[in-house]
Design a protein around this motif. Sequence first.
Motif, PDB file in Angstrom:
ATOM      1  N   UNK A   2       0.838  -1.191   0.000  1.00  7.30           N
ATOM      2  CA  UNK A   2       0.000   0.000   0.000  1.00  7.30           C
ATOM      3  C   UNK A   2       0.880   1.251   0.000  1.00  7.30           C
ATOM      4  N   UNK A   6       1.137   4.118  -2.797  1.00  4.86           N
ATOM      5  CA  UNK A   6       0.884   5.535  -2.517  1.00  4.86           C
ATOM      6  C   UNK A   6       1.991   6.393  -3.123  1.00  4.86           C
ATOM      7  N   UNK A   9       1.935   6.377  -6.865  1.00  2.57           N
ATOM      8  CA  UNK A   9       0.787   7.157  -7.317  1.00  2.57           C
ATOM      9  C   UNK A   9       1.142   8.642  -7.342  1.00  2.57           C
TER      10      UNK A   9
ATOM     11  N   UNK B 103      -8.030  12.746  -8.693  1.00  2.00           N
ATOM     12  CA  UNK B 103      -6.810  11.999  -8.378  1.00  2.00           C
ATOM     13  C   UNK B 103      -6.386  12.225  -6.931  1.00  2.00           C
ATOM     14  N   UNK B 104      -6.519  13.471  -6.474  1.00  2.00           N
ATOM     15  CA  UNK B 104      -6.195  13.772  -5.082  1.00  2.00           C
ATOM     16  C   UNK B 104      -7.087  12.984  -4.132  1.00  2.00           C
ATOM     17  N   UNK B 106      -8.552  10.129  -4.707  1.00  3.20           N
ATOM     18  CA  UNK B 106      -8.180   8.709  -4.740  1.00  3.20           C
ATOM     19  C   UNK B 106      -6.986   8.460  -3.817  1.00  3.20           C
ATOM     20  N   UNK B 107      -6.019   9.378  -3.880  1.00  9.77           N
ATOM     21  CA  UNK B 107      -4.828   9.228  -3.035  1.00  9.77           C
ATOM     22  C   UNK B 107      -5.217   9.233  -1.557  1.00  9.77           C
ATOM     23  N   UNK B 108      -6.118  10.148  -1.193  1.00  7.20           N
ATOM     24  CA  UNK B 108      -6.543  10.235   0.205  1.00  7.20           C
ATOM     25  C   UNK B 108      -7.258   8.958   0.636  1.00  7.20           C
ATOM     26  N   UNK B 110      -6.610   6.060  -0.489  1.00  7.03           N
ATOM     27  CA  UNK B 110      -5.544   5.061  -0.299  1.00  7.03           C
ATOM     28  C   UNK B 110      -4.912   5.222   1.077  1.00  7.03           C
ATOM     29  N   UNK B 111      -4.642   6.475   1.451  1.00  4.11           N
ATOM     30  CA  UNK B 111      -4.015   6.721   2.744  1.00  4.11           C
ATOM     31  C   UNK B 111      -4.958   6.323   3.877  1.00  4.11           C
ATOM     32  N   UNK B 112      -6.222   6.673   3.719  1.00  6.53           N
ATOM     33  CA  UNK B 112      -7.189   6.381   4.782  1.00  6.53           C
ATOM     34  C   UNK B 112      -7.668   4.935   4.746  1.00  6.53           C
TER      35      UNK B 112
END
Lengths: 279, 306
Positions: A2, A6, A9, B103-104, B106-108, B110-112
Amino acid sequence: MRLLYIELYKLGHSTISKLLIFGYFLLILSISILSTIKVEFGPINFYLAEQGIFNFPYIWHFNTFIIALLKLFFAVVIVAMIGNEYSNRTLKQNLIDGLSKGEFLRSKLYAILAFVITSTLLVFLISLILGGIYSDYNEWSIVFSDLEYLLAYAIKLFCFFTFCLMLSILIKRAAFALGFLAFWQFFEGINFGLLNWKLETYFPTVTVNQVFQFYPLNAMSNLIKEPFSRLSAIQNIANEIGDGFSKDYNVTLLSIVIALSWSALFILISYQLLKRRDL
Amino acid sequence: MTTTPHNSMQKTLLELFDLSKSYGSIKAVNGLSISLKKGNVYGLLGPNGSGKSTTLGMVLNVVNPTSGRFQWYSGTLTTHQALKKIGAIIERPNFYPYMTAYQNMVLICKIKECGTNGIEEKLKLVGLWERRDSKFSAFSLGMKQRLAIAAALVNNPELLILDEPTNGLDPEGIHQIRKLILSIAKMGTTILLASHLLDEVEKVCSHVIVLKNGVKYYEGPVDQITVAHGFFEIKCTQIEAAIRFLESLSEIGEVQNEHDLIRIFSKDALDPESLSKKLAKAKIYPTHFVWKKPTLEDQFLTLTQS
């Protein structure tokens, strides 16, 4: 995975990073262009590929040394990827969104590791192909001897990139971090000069190289020593002049240990910096 | 406004124990202890530089406390695990400028570690769905702030932390953000809203915490802060008798007579119903009866200026 995802990405959506990474791998490929250097000038007929640089197992040494010079190019990507997190304040946002500081650092390290592995594989493949075309010796035992240069290459890159990582976390700004890198190179050079000059006066039993091998950048360059003087053409010339020399070109265990210790230290410092600083 | 009665069954989301932060000799936050319970809407009030952002920075893992501690979910989760379950925006929206809004988001996600299903709904909520493929750097401040709210909501957080969400916006933008906050509060999300804009807090919050110079001045339900210091105005035919009667009551602090308008200041909380009952018993029938609650602003000023 993951964390790696990240980071990739983040890099994958930045045009500049993409361009730099693409350019870096393209440059690695371009080493094969070297093979086509062919100078025909009257009686002098110089064909680089036939000078033996692509002979197994020498090619492992030569290619890893030359291609490692390109690491500076990739250092820009690393320094920029940290610098941007600071200047866009996205590091702060990442932490608020629930990434821990350790995870943040690990995501960067995994990305670095991924690039080191890709780069090493690429070097392996290119050398194998170029060697396959131009090498005078093609027995398997010779082809796959001296592969420790690839390991040294990977460690050299990893150590250098962790150094860049630490510098950019320390300095926060990409341009200044690169400047500091150049300054550090300079600093080591000056130190080398000073050691040469004064060390013997104070510690007559210690040689300069014994001390100097512990300097980080020098430790990295010690992993793979310059291959040029090993070329048969140059050795021949040296022998003719009557100044034959022998040098240990092998990858030494000590140099690996030193480089890996520096990497560990750089990572530790990076983590401490991240942990202690307020954002 | 969602006023939930104090209830020990309410889940505690965040607790601060004697939390302090010093920058050199300056104490930005000084021995702060508060606890946030699920279901309430908290306003964190204080003038600029009172330690609001530093406090939030500490619980959000970006500022290291000098002393004291805090815990999320009664200590069952580490800070970074807890932060995945909440949503927070800090003074300025921070996103990757070269990525699009989508896109931003989606990244968040992923982090969450939450699914990306919520992205469409949340972008529509803040009115940015049409602009999802525009780069963040091309957004106006109001749009950036709205994207930050969408990002904070994408995981359907149990707690939403907002630090000065309307700072630097034009009136139109302020209005949009306030409407958003109100609708989020109505959905039952626990909110911690840090602001120095009092009407903002008064409109949406059920509880307030007042900070000044890093010290907590008040913590409690928003209506209590106003009830405690409210006063009554009455007019009636028998002024003298009324004043004599009122002064004899134990809960009354001060009675003023100003041009036949009687002002009654209570010592303790006194509600209008019991006061009028008492008056009726004494056969005093007001012709004019007003219960005046001071605004939060008046209260805030008295609290922080003392």
